[in-house]
Enzyme design. Structure first.
Site: not given
Lengths: 617, 617
Positions: B289, B350
């Site tokens: 994380d 993108y």
């Protein structure tokens, strides 16, 4: 449905089977029976005495039918049309001449014979190289050279090297012999007998020149071994293994020489000129045996010439994460799988791993991996501070210099983009200065397309100006009107460093450009010419191209040369970690849209990667 | 044992954990507690009223200790030296100014505050972009634009774009808003409201300019969807899956932020400026994380910012087949395994797949995969034969033009080759004409090494002349005397196409060369400058380099820019198949010999490839 025909080879694209094909294809390579028949017919025709045949088979391969014939057969819907008659093409050496013999199988006869009158000689056979490499051992000057160096003849091994051509008026079919010492390690190449060489006339099978220039001690055996069975601990680093199970079996099917996988279907074959030694194992297909003709014409089997496998590298076919839509997080990922057709060509010391990787997206990725063993020269140096001159290489071990060298690999790419009539387009990326005062932009780039009309338009050295190089079918467009094609996406690019009038560069002039395009011509297959040994560079791609023939809206062939400049380093000793390079052939307005938009990731994918959408412990 | 230190990032090289580290490292990223502490300290210092804070956190990151301090700590043998004091660096917006605040955690205090007086603004926060993108919905002219086009406001979505700088004397902290239509497909980018744009002043959080230039119908929804859950059959091509079991568990271990695998050990961290959105799953490590600071300073968790996995692609680490030894066939093959650290950065439309691939041979392969969704503009065209002018792109679907564009990615590579004092060597491959009449050779190439003395010596555009680019430690040599180093092996290379005085090119002048080398300078981290938004190009790598500082035998940083010129094709619609490129950092006389000579192929390797030496059915 569009299709792309291709006859692609650097190394063979064709897969041989060990039995007669149940579903013969016009491009199937010659079978053992056919090779035997060739032998029988030719020896009968040239038998000078009952005991002794003085004819050797330098090359035996399929004499391919003309393309239109192949296409007719392929397009006949139920394939009820009988395949075109099988023929063989042979280059034989007989009475010091090279004979080109074409045979017809149905009639079991020779249909043409010509004496090759040009320069150069055909491929060498394994047998003659083996015999030649034994000659030094009964040659007194060589035995003397060994004694002088205190070497034990039973530890000496000799190998063969082609000589090339350096402007001599007349040549003989000669071969150079250099020798190595093996008294422990199998790594002969790291233990050259420097300064000693012999030249053998293969037609006489005699040593015709001998040289013992200087005595340099053979580099030591220690550190050169690479066989794990001969190594002692410690080993490392330790790499953990995996077991892979394909629950549903592998995804490709092979029928005779045809391979089907995902959205690809292709025919694989084998040709000895394109693909010499290839030895490795394959899991999947026991029927990957390639056959070639030995020098006496008998079939010789190469086990496992090819390896075909599905590659799961953890790559991503496509993905998108979307967080722009309020209260939603979208995460779409598709895992990539490709089919690899691999052949390994070991040319003496160097191993070339040649991969053809077929992707569901319609791309073909071509990769060459260089590994194996460097060519080195022995020297007296054990430290660079002893070196006062250019050694034309790197000191990579005690008494061992890894010489600077190049590798160039030329791909013959007869792409037929949904038909044979194709063109070659250079879509040049050009900077444009903005004239409009109203915008603060000063420049932009746009694409200016240039269709090559003749061969001189299509010689390209990549890197000088940015350009997309596309083979298109100018007669076929997508619904939106874009011309369909495939483009060449290069990797790293190399150019020759020898002067253009240097003999090797004349002979290898096909490296003068990375890209050439020629009109399809059945005889133009070998970029360096068919008779490369002692060639003079008069029958290369560069020479054919000088004719400046028309290449627009015709059956054309794309030639692409990639390569490596190699400055050796110590990591390359005693065997080099693979260095890879390559390029891609990528569909460009060939499809109406993304062809893998509706391709699902493979099911039951449990794999150490992060393309899977499933957690697993 | 030699080692190579590196601080490498394009995207983060650092791995965050969700809990406090048991074995803290000076380069560990800020933990949630630390982020909370930063917030507490700063809000207390700047609280203007009890109810309302008008300060936003644009950037919060680790304020790295100086390199000597880190090295001292790392080299202290038992790591008993306490880690250097933790500090944070914050860029906050307050009263329309950018404040640079450095905090010290041990003393829980602000140790320096400066008002940034230069051009440009800090990173935008997700929050302000979200708020800005909502403004059009209460703006009358926008509602009128929608009515004019017959669009339903509940299907409209807006997104944000940075504006850049085009020579304006004064700038405000503005942002451009462009909108899309989603009434079915999630693919907003393929459905732009062309001709409509708003400019928002972020400090005022108001629309300050609005434009409705022309009405062009929104491209249709059909064909733009990419979510598999919304697609109907047929799907295909079918790809068979695999199950992979690592019998002995995976080969890497992660302790806090340190990763060990094979012969590699490294520390991974995370920085929000280098690595924005990254969302994907990983099998192996629940502790991937990453945390960053929201605009109000509270920690925000990014799950699975990284993915770490072992890659078994069927590649060959090294091999050799030997048939030159009479009566023996030797076949040695070692299977390659590498460790991939992957982060995916989705920047709006993108997706960039950024891989750092660590190989047992000591190489690091850097790969970037472009995928995701193109930026397009809507048009009236449905066929190319309607187009009579340059459209600065490709017609990729009805009414949809994929615009020509570039991607440039710059890697910051602070390589410390067995120590900090390094040099940059250009080993130029030079053609030499042979003068010796006795040899028939006319040329050869050799290597002429040039050590860069100052920054101007080290600006390299790859492709113009062949050169090996090596970062060396000039004070350390192998036993043979070769200087140790790592070289950069480029893939395909791109150069900018805009004129050098164009504003984007001034701001992006770090793309003027593929390679730069600078002396290490802690403040020189961001090639485009730290305040890139509306930057004027006065604080880029290109500007720093003009100082032409000494870079020989010093702590230096290598900057490498790779990229892609993208001429879109229909295959890129509605989402593009991954296009990959990259480069390699390869040991060059760093090791005494091949470091994986004694590496065994992983055991129990059953894998669909042909590197294994075992047959299996």
């Amino acid at each position: 449905m569009k299709f792309i025909f291709f006859s692609l080879f650097f190394l063979p694209m064709l897969l041989c089977s060990s039995v007669e094909c149940i579903h013969p294809h016009p491009l199937d390579p010659l079978t053992p029976s056919e090779l035997n028949l060739v032998r029988t017919i030719i020896l009968k025709a040239y038998q000078t005495s009952t005991k002794h045949i003085n004819l050797t088979f330098q090359y035996v391969g399929l004499h391919e039918p003309d393309k239109p014939v192949i296409h007719s057969w392929l397009s006949s819907k139920t394939k009820t049309l009988p395949p075109p008659p099988r023929q063989a093409f042979v280059i034989a050496r007989f009475q010091k001449q090279s004979l080109e013999i074409t045979l017809d199988f149905p009639t079991r006869s020779i249909i043409s014979t010509e004496i090759y009158k040009g320069h150069g000689y055909p491929m060498l056979t394994f047998d003659e190289q083996a015999v030649a490499s034994q000659l030094p051992f009964t040659y007194e000057p060589f035995k003397h050279s060994l004694k002088k160096r205190g070497l034990n003849i039973s530890h000496v091994l000799c190998s063969t090297f082609t000589i090339g051509w350096f402007g001599e008026e007349n040549t003989k079919r000669t071969l150079k012999i250099k020798c190595y010492y093996i008294n422990g390690s199998a790594n002969l190449y790291m233990r050259p007998l420097e300064g000693v060489s012999a030249v053998v006339d293969l037609d006489e099978m005699k040593i015709v020149a001998y040289s013992d220039k200087h005595v340099i001690p053979v580099p030591k055996d220690e550190g050169t071994e690479y066989r794990v069975s001969k190594m002692k601990p410690p080993f490392g680093p330790k790499l953990k293994g995996i077991s892979v199970i394909q629950h549903d079996g592998h995804g490709f099917t092979i029928q005779d020489h045809s391979v089907s996988w995902a959205n690809w279907v292709f025919h694989l074959g084998f040709d000895i000129q394109a693909g010499p030694k290839s030895l490795f194992h394959t899991k999947t297909q026991r029927r990957n045996d390639a056959y070639y003709s030995g020098s006496d014409g008998t079939p010789v089997k190469i086990s496992n010439a090819f390896c075909i496998f599905e590659k799961y590298a953890g790559d991503i076919m496509w993905r998108h994460t979307e967080i722009g839509i309020p209260n939603e997080v979208i995460n779409e990922v598709r895992s990539d799988v490709s089919l690899v057709v691999r052949a390994v060509s070991t040319v003496g010391n160097y191993d070339y791993v040649i991969d053809w990787e077929f992707k569901p997206s319609g791309s073909i990725k071509l990769t060459v991996g260089l590994t194996g063993i460097l060519e080195v020269k022995a020297a007296t140096y054990t430290n660079t501070d002893q070196i006062k001159e250019d050694i034309y290489g790197t000191l990579i071990a005690d008494n061992t210099i890894g010489v600077y060298h190049d590798h160039f690999l030329t791909y013959y790419l007869d792409l037929d983009i949904d038909g044979e009539a194709n063109s070659f387009v250079k879509a040049n990326l050009e900077t444009v200065r903005v004239k409009d005062q109203k915008t603060p932009r000063k420049s932009y780039w746009t694409v200016v397309k240039e269709t090559a009309k003749t061969e001189s338009d299509a010689r390209v050295n990549i890197g000088l100006k940015p350009s997309e190089l596309v083979v298109v079918n100018p007669n076929k467009k997508t619904k939106l009107g874009n011309t369909i094609g495939y483009r060449l996406v290069p990797g790293s690019v190399v150019h020759p460093l020898m002067v253009s009038d240097d003999y090797p560069q004349i002979r290898g002039a096909f490296t003068n450009y990375n890209v050439w395009v020629t009109p399809f011509n059945k005889s133009e297959k070998w970029a360096g010419g068919l008779y490369v040994d002692h060639s003079r560079g008069d029958d290369t791609l560069a020479v054919w191209s000088l004719r400046d023939r028309e290449i627009e809206n015709k059956d054309i062939v794309l030639w692409y040369t990639m390569g490596f400049h190699h400055v050796p380093s110590q990591e390359d000793f005693p065997v080099m970690p693979t260095l890879s390079g390559g390029f891609e052939l990528r569909p460009t307005n060939f499809f109406e849209s993304n062809p893998v938009l509706k391709t699902k990731s493979p099911a039951s994918m449990h794999f150490p990667n992060c393309t899977s959408q499933h957690y697993y412990d």
